[in-house]
Scaffold this active site. Structure first.
Site, mmCIF file in Angstrom:
data_model
loop_
_atom_site.group_PDB
_atom_site.id
_atom_site.type_symbol
_atom_site.label_atom_id
_atom_site.label_comp_id
_atom_site.label_asym_id
_atom_site.label_seq_id
_atom_site.Cartn_x
_atom_site.Cartn_y
_atom_site.Cartn_z
ATOM 1 N N LEU A 87 1.345 12.034 11.052
ATOM 2 C CA LEU A 87 2.659 11.967 11.128
ATOM 3 C C LEU A 87 3.405 11.807 9.947
ATOM 4 C CD1 LEU A 87 2.761 9.669 14.370
ATOM 5 C CD2 LEU A 87 3.919 11.906 14.213
ATOM 6 N N TYR A 107 0.804 -1.285 -0.105
ATOM 7 C CA TYR A 107 0.014 0.033 -0.096
ATOM 8 C C TYR A 107 0.908 1.161 0.136
ATOM 9 C CZ TYR A 107 -3.611 3.626 1.535
ATOM 10 O OH TYR A 107 -4.228 4.541 1.504
ATOM 11 N N GLU A 121 9.077 7.448 21.499
ATOM 12 C CA GLU A 121 8.399 6.459 22.141
ATOM 13 C C GLU A 121 7.978 5.314 20.867
ATOM 14 O OE1 GLU A 121 5.580 9.673 22.935
ATOM 15 O OE2 GLU A 121 4.198 9.473 21.493
ATOM 16 N N LYS A 140 5.740 3.535 18.276
ATOM 17 C CA LYS A 140 4.571 3.661 17.504
ATOM 18 C C LYS A 140 3.712 2.625 17.573
ATOM 19 C CE LYS A 140 2.900 5.642 13.098
ATOM 20 N NZ LYS A 140 1.936 4.670 12.854
HETATM 21 O O1 D41 Z 1 1.961 5.285 18.750
HETATM 22 C C1 D41 Z 1 1.087 5.988 17.746
HETATM 23 N N1 D41 Z 1 0.554 5.383 17.079
HETATM 24 C C2 D41 Z 1 1.328 7.455 17.855
HETATM 25 C C3 D41 Z 1 0.510 8.158 16.933
HETATM 26 C C4 D41 Z 1 2.176 7.954 18.652
HETATM 27 N N2 D41 Z 1 2.988 7.339 19.572
HETATM 28 N N3 D41 Z 1 2.497 9.398 18.664
HETATM 29 C C5 D41 Z 1 1.726 10.176 17.507
HETATM 30 N N4 D41 Z 1 1.724 11.424 17.629
HETATM 31 C C6 D41 Z 1 0.885 12.297 16.837
HETATM 32 C C7 D41 Z 1 1.203 13.766 16.781
HETATM 33 C C8 D41 Z 1 2.503 14.133 16.932
HETATM 34 C C9 D41 Z 1 0.602 14.419 15.636
HETATM 35 C C10 D41 Z 1 0.357 14.182 18.094
HETATM 36 C C11 D41 Z 1 0.882 9.582 16.811
HETATM 37 C C12 D41 Z 1 -0.042 10.314 15.925
HETATM 38 N N5 D41 Z 1 0.057 11.661 16.019
HETATM 39 C C13 D41 Z 1 -1.078 9.932 15.050
HETATM 40 N N6 D41 Z 1 -1.572 8.672 15.167
HETATM 41 C C14 D41 Z 1 -2.417 8.621 14.041
HETATM 42 C C15 D41 Z 1 -2.116 9.730 13.098
HETATM 43 C C16 D41 Z 1 -1.314 10.439 13.974
#
Ligand code: D41
Length: 674
Positions: A84, A37, A120, A122
């Site tokens: 992101l 994808y 951190e 993801k």
């Molecule tokens: O662990 C994640 N999936 C995760 C997603 C994360 N640890 N931090 C995130 N931080 C953001 C921002 C910086 C934009 C506040 C995110 C996401 N966004 C995110 N998850 C889905 C779209 C964006």
């Protein structure tokens, strides 16, 4: 490419992406792996960038996420939920750092040195927004397209990790953002239950989480093992936000939210890259799926200065791990014959990079699996390689099946020796019936015999054993001890020096232990631990050989199947002869004093060892615990009684802590032994 075919190509890509989007977001049933994808998405992005005249407002690149379902109320986010930016390579991460510094320069701001990043993992789940008013959960919604999401308050309420009321002094209004996900164990359990009920099987934890959260009946959601962790804050009224992201996480934790466990503040892009490597190494052992790590400029002041472009903040980056799933084609399906004669179908693949390694073979486990997954020669398939696990064919992309794709059948005869292949009714394994007269089984038996945990003969690699058998120099393990210098010097990649060395290694390995000897025989159902139990119990080979099924079954950890297999082994004349020949050849061991202390804290306990102990090697600690009557196993579960954790213990320790299994350090272990 001419203009016409370019337009066509762009349209094709958009249609394909829309189709994949729909399957992924609306039906929670992906048609292709994420990597495929991403590849198509990036191809479209690149074409649109190069030919801006082709960019349409309704292109999938302009809208990340799926269409909202009619049946949920839609919610407009007070502040958009940004997305992101992704990086796949070190270079892209370095560029991220450079872009930040450039931005500081153009703003005429002296960048801090070092610039701190909060890192951190993801998690692979779905983003949600939780709105709390005066400490109470009022409304929860999915991220949707970032501007508008679906209201899922009732469903969110069923997730126990999410507080319905904040702990401590609550702000007037607080919007918490985070990720709803499902643990690997929860996912497996859910799928097992779904299968039993004849319900839909989920492709991965992410889709299971999405499918579970987007249930119109929150009663169903309540039965699903959903988890949550918080990663950020949206709206905030009448409270002061901490000045660093890392502090915000701690602040959210105090309100009662789970936050990323592996989070850490690091210095600069180099610190980020080190964090990436560290988390990558832990990936396979984590209880949940992660698809990368996220770096965020730690100081909120700088986040605000840097701002965002389009939908994504300039101050954050998702650094993706190599995809664990890829598409490739099956060039052939062959059957490998293992040590016990089992025929294992193996797919020969067009080489692809999966999970950071080149893969050209993948196991298909057994013929039933080949038919269940309907894998045919010529098919395009999804291969998965997670951690150090052997690559596996997951599924077929039926859309891409060529008309001449070839169905594979279980061969009637052994592909190596031509003997009959036999499959017991109700058993999945098909076996070559030739036993040790089949060269493939002979080779595998020898490889097992000389392996590290058996006779540990150095310098006798797989290729060399293949040659020894093919040249007719070795038929059974005992023959190894009669090899002559003159007959081996001429083998491939051998020479006088290494031949002399090899003979010395074989000679040196004549002194062994009874447990190793028993293990080396390769009796079905007898692994390392069982061999040790047998050696401890019987103390001599003669006593073991004389034992009947009932005597064997009376031993701890030996079940009816193993007992049967052991008793049978020592009744087969060929096996008796091999054992006799080995003793004749000079194999010997010291009779071991076995002393089981009856009253000790480890008797009948299930124990896991992890990390490095100072006073014992892993094998020594295992042997010691086994003598004390403990069962030493490799992975932590609820049934584990103790985890003994040495230095640098990793995921097993984390798992023990999360399951509440008692953890003992080396000092405590020594005390317990005393
Ligand atoms: O662990 C994640 N999936 C995760 C997603 C994360 N640890 N931090 C995130 N931080 C953001 C921002 C910086 C934009 C506040 C995110 C996401 N966004 C995110 N998850 C889905 C779209 C964006």
């Amino acid at each position: 490419m001419n203009a016409e075919s370019l337009v066509l190509k762009v349209e094709q890509l958009r249609e394909l992406i829309e189709r994949y989007n729909e399957a992924y977001y609306e039906h929670d049933a992906p048609l292709v792996p994420d990597s495929e994808y991403d590849r198509i998405f990036r191809e479209l992005q690149a074409l649109e960038q190069k030919h801006p005249e082709l960019l349409m407002p309704d292109s999938p690149t302009q809208r990340v996420g799926g269409k909202r379902l009619e049946s949920f109320a839609s919610v407009k986010h007070a502040l958009p939920m940004l997305s992101l930016d992704n990086a796949f390579t070190t270079e892209e991460v370095i560029n991220f750092g450079k872009r930040i510094l450039d931005r500081f320069k153009s703003l005429d701001v002296q960048p801090p040195s070092p610039l701190m990043f909060s890192c951190e993992p993801k998690l692979d789940g779905l983003a949600v927004s939780l709105v709390y008013e005066n400490g109470l959960l009022m409304r929860a919604s999915t991220r949707g397209d970032g501007f508008t999401g679906e209201e899922v308050t009732e469903n969110i309420r069923t997730i126990r990790a999410i507080p319905l009321r904040l702990k401590g002094q609550a702000p007037k209004r607080l919007e918490v953002r985070g990720e709803v996900y499902m643990s690997k164990a929860g996912f497996e359990k859910l799928n097992t239950a779904q299968k039993k009920l004849g319900q839909k099987i989920f492709a991965n934890p992410r889709n299971a989480a999405a499918g579970s959260l987007r249930q119109l009946d929150s009663g169903i959601t309540a039965t699903r093992p959903l988890m949550f962790f918080a990663y950020g804050v949206g709206v905030l009224e009448e409270a002061i936000l901490p000045d660093r992201h890392s502090k915000i996480l701690a602040w959210l934790k105090d309100f009662g939210f789970p936050v990323p466990e592996l989070d850490r503040a690091v210095e600069g892009v180099q610190g980020c890259l080190a964090f990436y490597q560290e988390v990558l190494a832990k990936r396979a052992g984590l209880p949940y799926d992660i698809d990368g790590v996220v770096y965020k400029v730690d100081e909120i002041k700088y986040q605000n200065l840097l701002g965002f472009v389009a939908r994504a903040p300039r101050w954050a980056l998702a650094h993706k791990f190599p995809a664990e799933e890829q598409l490739t084609t099956v060039e052939d399906i062959e059957f490998q014959v293992g040590r016990t004669g089992v025929l294992t179908p193996v797919a020969r693949l067009a080489t692809v990079c999966v999970g950071g390694a080149m893969v050209s073979n993948a196991t298909l486990h057994n013929i039933e699996e080949v038919h269940r997954k309907d894998v045919r020669i010529g098919d395009t398939v999804v291969v998965r390689r997670a951690g150090d696990v052997i690559p596996e064919v997951m599924s077929v992309i039926i859309d891409r099946r060529p008309p001449n794709a070839q169905i594979v059948h279980l061969p009637k005869t052994c592909p190596v020796c031509g003997a009959e292949v036999f499959k017991l009714e109700g058993e999945v394994a098909a076996r070559c019936t030739a036993g040790l007269s089949c060269p493939a089984q002979r080779k595998e038996a020898l490889k097992h015999f000389v392996s590290r945990k058996a006779m540990a003969i150095d310098g006798l690699g797989d290729k060399l054993i293949d040659q020894l058998v093919d040249e007719g120099l070795v038929h059974n393990p005992a023959d190894l001890y009669y090899l002559k210098l003159s007959s081996i010097v001429d083998l491939d990649r051998m020479g006088e020096k290494s031949a002399i060395k090899l003979l010395a290694h074989i000679e040196a390995a004549k002194l062994t232990t009874l447990a190793r000897f028993i293990y080396a025989l390769g009796i079905r159902e007898v692994g390392e631990a069982t061999a040790l139990s047998l050696a401890n119990h019987f103390g001599s080979l003669e006593a073991l050989q004389a034992a009947d099924v009932d005597t064997l079954m009376a031993i701890r950890d030996i079940g009816p199947v193993a007992a049967q297999s052991i008793a049978e082994f020592f009744h087969v004349p060929e096996n008796k002869k091999v054992v006799q020949d080995l003793i004749q050849a000079g194999l010997h061991w010291l009779s071991i004093e076995v002393e089981i202390i009856n009253d000790n804290p480890f008797k009948d306990k299930t124990v896991v060892l992890t990390g490095t102990l100072q006073k014992f090697s892993r094998d020594e600690a295992t042997a010691l615990l086994q003598k004390l009557g403990a069962k030493v196993v490799g992975s932590v579960s609820k049934k584990t009684d103790y985890v003994i954790a040495g230095a640098e213990a990793g995921s097993k320790l984390a798992k023990a802590e999360s399951l509440g299994v008692p953890v003992v350090d080396e000092e405590q272990f020594l005390k317990m032994l005393a």
